[in-house]
Design a protein around this motif. Structure first.
Motif, PDB file in Angstrom:
ATOM      1  N   GLU A   1       0.828  -1.203   0.000  1.00 27.27           N
ATOM      2  CA  GLU A   1       0.000   0.000   0.000  1.00 27.27           C
ATOM      3  C   GLU A   1       0.866   1.257   0.000  1.00 27.27           C
ATOM      4  O   GLU A   1       0.618   2.195  -0.776  1.00 27.27           O
TER       5      GLU A   1
ATOM      6  N   ARG B   1      -6.937  -5.335  -4.857  1.00 24.75           N
ATOM      7  CA  ARG B   1      -7.788  -4.348  -4.192  1.00 24.75           C
ATOM      8  C   ARG B   1      -6.993  -3.082  -3.846  1.00 24.75           C
ATOM      9  O   ARG B   1      -7.512  -1.964  -3.938  1.00 24.75           O
TER      10      ARG B   1
ATOM     11  N   LYS C   1      -7.886   0.549  -5.536  1.00 22.19           N
ATOM     12  CA  LYS C   1      -8.137   1.690  -4.651  1.00 22.19           C
ATOM     13  C   LYS C   1      -7.450   2.949  -5.172  1.00 22.19           C
ATOM     14  O   LYS C   1      -7.954   4.068  -4.999  1.00 22.19           O
ATOM     15  N   HIS C   2      -6.327   2.760  -5.842  1.00 19.35           N
ATOM     16  CA  HIS C   2      -5.569   3.887  -6.392  1.00 19.35           C
ATOM     17  C   HIS C   2      -5.825   4.072  -7.887  1.00 19.35           C
ATOM     18  O   HIS C   2      -5.101   4.822  -8.554  1.00 19.35           O
TER      19      HIS C   2
END
Length: 851
Positions: free
Chosen positions: A514, A577, A581-582
């Motif tokens: 992340e 995922r 998300k980005h």
């Protein structure tokens, strides 16, 4: 990734030297009493290959000759001679020497004194016979980057600069067994192959490479005596600058011509590609270039570039500053939306300037995707905000002690951290500059972040971070820890690591991904360049990984996962995922879309149904053996597929089997015509699955890959890349040639021979001379000539018509003043011939005896 199908499994890596560093005075005294690496001489020579008929593999017996040229002894104990070995050496006592061969970790090995070693006196030498774990007939398989390190100085080593690798020429050195059907390439074989290429006149050659969709030649020509008036909308300001730069030096810079060069965006008849363009050169109306988008205009400008002479005034025999362009109309568009090149900078780092130079070459031949292999076991090459260890630790290589501050040497990078290819990374400013440079050339940068395997640089860097923060008592010390300290999983990667995977049971793995993804997205945003996909690796996770990790086992119990195969799906579901998300899609190697199963007791990869509708793109390298049709099966199953077959498009592969040809050879040998002959929709030959109509629509394009285990200097990069990139560009941009669609074998062979002759002449007489004339010329491979004896004379030819052949009759290397080959060579003796480019650069020579 660098892929291997087989590898001798060596014992687990031994620990680095233990013990604290001595005081400065003690170090100086110890150094004064013993020989240093600079006073040692080392020679490596292959004695013979030992072929195993049962396994169709074998080992190789080689000799290291170590000489002490100093005035101090090499002591009986307390030192190690370190080196990298791509395929490894067999650990254990070295017969008759008192030395022991050991694996330190991965591809780093050492020789150390055993109980029977008595030292090496000044002026003395010794022979050390070691067994390599595979057959050896390339210099790259010899030990690389040898250095000496003493136990009393555990964090430093000294390179053995006087090191040479002996050429391999004897039959026992070249023997690779009856199962290896690839012969050594002789000058006679080259002659026979080259003889099939017709020598064509310039006016019979196509005007452009890659081949446009259509070219209509028109009467007359357009003469430019000064810079034309460039007309372009503000949205095409970049392309207007490109046009101006292309013509600078070809026409007078004093004043502006009344002739217009019009750059427009508009519809291109018959094509819906955003890279389509129409280029019209008219004696009265001037030059009009219409692109479907700015990218189309840019591609059209590259075609205009290729219509310019390589040497402006001389080539046209016109007064300086005057240029004639042929009247014509080109309507063009690419066959594939993805035309890629992958550069590995993790194994051996390449400078920002080298990347710029590669992007220029890609743009010139209309490639549009730059797959940037930034991380691997041996290096993490991109600065990430808030995670300094990724570069302070993971981007530096050198000899290290019990508390390492960086990665160990790899691929011959040696003991010091100053080696520019072992150590190095791109700052945020560097990466943003690369993004902008690529975007100006309408090339998409696809960063690759390797996971879950091939991640040792990240794993060790984050372990170093954990130690630093834990020592400071920080509560978040383990926030980005990527492996569990209690993991007892037993595995060996193809590169012989046992500690290089991200643990999917560790929350730190996802926090790390992340953090890195968010920062990469931020850098693209700062550059003003869209990030559509991140390549997330996925290849070569070794058998046994995760199986004894407390964290992974706990996760599997909690999530009711039956096997590590399902754990893999869990891992990449979470990675996907994070990316989504980005606003980023996932791409990766073929394992990303495949599932490992067993069929009839043998391992097999099948399409993984879990991710087939998630938008994943897979880059498929493996078309060997039972996986020959894997790319087609994945495409048929719904995966967007990039064809990167090792047998045709791996540019780190040597051109042929000859020992003097650089590169690796674990998957194939890839000659220029091997790339040229690739047919994307018809390369399965052994009864595998064929492409369905649905599957064919999922083939997005082609990608050549250059992994850099053997690539350090820029000249080697050029040698392995060019001119093979030109064949890639032709296959990725142009429609299938007629021979690729022909079913009759004889007719196909005739059509292919004619097409190859056009391509070979085009390269030798037009395309490569343009590169020779350009600033910062490319050191492309100039193939060795073909030679044949004919009634007491030597006949010579070359792969690419247009090169000048020069010869000597005494076995010496030809040079620029050597006589040119103008016909049969009647001289007696050792005839040696080399091909010379227009700029005087020579290729590797061939020789033949004319008694």
């Amino acid at each position: 990734m660098r892929h291997f199908l087989t590898r001798a499994l060596l014992p687990c890596a031994i620990a680095f030297f233990a013990g604290a560093a001595p005081a400065t005075h003690a170090r100086q005294q110890a150094q004064a009493d013993v020989v240093g690496g600079a006073q040692l001489q080392l020679r490596w020579s292959l004695l013979r290959n030992v072929v195993d008929a049962k396994t169709q593999g074998g080992t190789a017996l080689a000799r290291l000759t170590l000489a002490n040229l100093g005035s101090k002894p090499l002591p009986a104990q307390g030192w190690g001679l370190y080196f990298n070995s791509m395929d490894g050496v067999v650990p254990g006592p070295v017969q008759g020497t008192g030395l022991v061969a050991e694996q330190v970790g991965g591809q780093l090995f050492r020789l150390r004194p055993g109980n029977g070693f008595t030292g090496l006196a000044p002026g003395a030498s010794m022979q050390i016979d070691v067994v390599h774990s595979s057959l050896v007939f390339k210099a790259e398989k010899a030990p690389q980057g040898p250095y000496l390190a003493y136990d009393k100085r555990p964090a430093s080593g000294e390179a053995i600069a006087d090191y040479q690798i002996a050429a391999m020429t004897r039959p026992e050195q070249l023997d690779t067994g009856a199962a290896d059907r690839t012969p050594l390439t002789t000058p006679q074989m080259l002659f026979a192959k080259n003889a099939a290429t017709a020598d064509l006149p310039l006016d019979a050659l196509p005007p452009l490479l890659p081949t446009p969709a259509s070219v209509e030649r028109l009467p007359g020509s357009l003469r430019l005596a000064a810079m034309p008036r460039i007309e372009a909308a503000r949205a095409l300001a970049n392309e207007a600058d490109v046009a101006r730069a292309l013509l600078t030096g070809h026409v007078s810079q004093s004043g502006t011509s009344a002739t217009a060069l019009q750059l427009r965006i508009g519809k291109v008849e018959g094509h819906d590609s955003p890279e389509a363009y129409t280029l019209a050169i008219d004696p009265r109306a001037g030059i009009t270039l219409t692109g479907a988008t700015a990218a189309g205009v840019f591609r059209g400008l590259q075609s205009l570039r290729e219509l310019l002479p390589p040497v402006p005034a001389d080539a046209l025999e016109l007064p300086a500053g005057v240029l004639d362009l042929p009247a014509l109309r080109i309507v063009d568009a690419p066959r594939f939306t993805y035309r890629g090149f992958q550069l590995d900078v993790a194994r051996n780092f390449q400078s920002k300037e080298t990347v710029f130079r590669l992007l220029d070459l890609m743009a010139r031949y209309k490639l549009n995707k730059f797959h940037f292999h930034l991380t691997d076991d041996e290096g993490w090459r991109l600065e990430i905000a808030g995670l300094p260890e990724l570069t302070t630790f993971g981007a530096r290589r050198g000899h290290t002690g019990p508390q390492p501050a960086h990665l160990p040497p790899a691929y011959g990078s040696g003991p010091g951290t100053g080696d520019p290819h072992g150590s190095g990374h791109y700052t945020r400013a560097d990466y943003i500059a690369i993004l902008k440079y690529a975007a100006a050339r309408h090339i998409e940068v696809i960063p690759e972040l390797e996971m879950p395997g091939h991640a040792r640089a990240a794993v060790k860097a984050m372990a170093s971070r954990h130690r630093r923060l834990a020592a400071q008592g920080k509560p978040n010390a383990a926030q980005y820890l990527l492996s569990h300290p209690g993991d007892r999983s037993v595995y060996t990667s193809p590169q012989m690591y046992q500690d290089h995977v991200l643990d999917p049971g560790m929350e730190g793995s996802y926090a790390f991904i992340e953090r890195v993804v968010a920062d990469v997205v931020a850098m693209h945003r700062q550059a003003g360049v869209a990030l559509r996909t991140i390549h997330v690796g996925g290849d070569e996770l070794p058998e046994g990984a995760w199986e004894k990790s407390p964290a992974s086992l706990a996760l599997m119990r909690r999530m009711k996962l039956a096997s590590t195969v399902e754990l893999w799906d869990y891992f990449y579901d979470r990675v996907d995922r994070i990316l989504k998300k980005h606003g980023v899609l996932a791409s990766g190697w073929e394992e990303l879309g495949a599932r490992k199963v067993r069929l009839d007791g043998k391992p097999k990869l099948i399409p993984n149904p879990v991710f087939s509708q998630r938008g994943f793109k897979v880059h498929v390298w493996n078309n060997l053996g039972a996986a020959e049709d894997l790319a087609y099966r994945l495409a048929n199953a719904g995966y967007g597929t990039i064809l990167a077959p090792v047998t045709n498009l791996y540019f780190d592969m040597a051109h042929n089997k000859n020992p003097e040809e650089p590169g690796v050879h674990w998957g194939a040998y890839v000659e220029l015509d091997t790339v040229f002959s690739f047919v994307p929709f018809d390369f399965v030959r052994n009864g595998g699955d064929r492409l369905t109509d649905y599957g064919q629509a999922n083939i997005h394009g082609l990608e050549a890959t250059l992994f850099t285990e053997t690539v350090r200097e820029r000249a080697r990069l050029d040698y392995l890349t060019m001119p093979r990139m030109l064949a890639l560009a032709e296959r990725a941009w142009a429609a299938d040639p007629a021979w690729a669609r022909e079913k009759d074998a004889a007719a196909r062979a005739r059509l292919y021979a004619a097409d190859w002759s056009r391509f070979a002449n085009q390269l030798g007489k037009k395309v490569l001379p343009r590169l020779d004339a350009a600033p910062g010329a490319i050191a492309y491979r100039i193939a060795p000539p073909g030679l044949r004896l004919d009634q007491g004379r030597v006949l010579a030819n070359h792969q690419l018509p247009g090169f000048t052949l020069r010869y000597t009759a005494d076995g010496s290397e030809p040079h620029a003043a050597s006589p040119a080959v103008t016909g049969p060579i009647g001289s007696k003796g050792t005839i040696r011939v080399a091909a010379f480019a227009r700029n005087g650069r020579a290729g590797r020579s061939s020789s033949i005896e004319n008694p």
